[in-house]
Design a protein around this motif. Structure first.
Motif, PDB file in Angstrom:
ATOM      1  N   SER A  82       0.879  -1.162   0.000  1.00 14.29           N
ATOM      2  CA  SER A  82       0.000   0.000   0.000  1.00 14.29           C
ATOM      3  C   SER A  82       0.917   1.211   0.000  1.00 14.29           C
ATOM      4  O   SER A  82       1.867   1.273   0.790  1.00 14.29           O
ATOM      5  N   SER A  90      -3.718   7.121  -3.585  1.00 16.80           N
ATOM      6  CA  SER A  90      -3.472   5.924  -2.797  1.00 16.80           C
ATOM      7  C   SER A  90      -3.403   4.763  -3.786  1.00 16.80           C
ATOM      8  O   SER A  90      -4.221   4.692  -4.711  1.00 16.80           O
ATOM      9  N   LEU A  92      -2.636   0.426  -4.314  1.00 17.49           N
ATOM     10  CA  LEU A  92      -2.298  -0.932  -3.917  1.00 17.49           C
ATOM     11  C   LEU A  92      -1.541  -1.558  -5.072  1.00 17.49           C
ATOM     12  O   LEU A  92      -1.975  -1.451  -6.231  1.00 17.49           O
TER      13      LEU A  92
END
Length: 156
Positions: A82, A90, A92
């Protein structure tokens, strides 16, 4: 209000290395071997040991990115990161290595990104990954890894 719709992307590359050796190249320390500008600052653990829960920072221009290894399964050759770049996005990132070749002497590396914008700037940053840009980025990784392997073989 900005559009925070996630963007999910996936691409694979083949690396001429056995599975364990290839997987190690996708750890924070392993990436220092083939990415010249990759200089993680290890927060936990301080010695840079790759473990689930590892936290580190990277810097690119004016951006600071906070990374956490949220899932680390070395025996399955899988890691999920992450990363958060404040004021932007953001992300992943999942890396899965799978043996290839008659003798399992090559590895297919699947790299998946899920990006979520966190601002108008983030929308633009996430858009920069769309289309062929993402594939080109992952293919550049392959080129950098092959260059590293050539240098290593030459003893440089």
């Amino acid at each position: 209000m900005f559009d925070s719709t996630p963007l999910s992307l996936k691409h694979s590359i083949d690396i001429p290395l056995p599975l364990d050796e290839c997987f190690d190249l996708f750890t924070p320390h392993g990436e220092t071997l083939w990415i010249a500008e990759w200089k993680p600052e290890y927060i936990h653990p301080r010695d840079g040991q790759t473990v689930q829960g590892m936290v580190f920072l990277t810097y690119h221009g004016a951006e600071t990115t906070h990374w956490t290894i949220v899932d680390y399964r070395p025996h399955q050759h899988y890691v999920r990161y992450s990363r958060v770049t404040a004021g932007s996005r953001s992300v992943l990132i999942e890396v899965q290595c799978i043996p290839q070749g008659a003798c399992n002497d090559d590895t297919r590396v699947w790299v998946a990104y899920t990006l979520v914008p966190m601002s108008e700037k983030g929308v633009d940053d996430v858009r920069s990954f769309q289309g062929e840009n993402y594939v080109a980025m992952i293919e550049r990784w392959r080129t950098m890894i092959l260059t590293y392997l050539d240098r290593r073989e030459a003893g440089a």
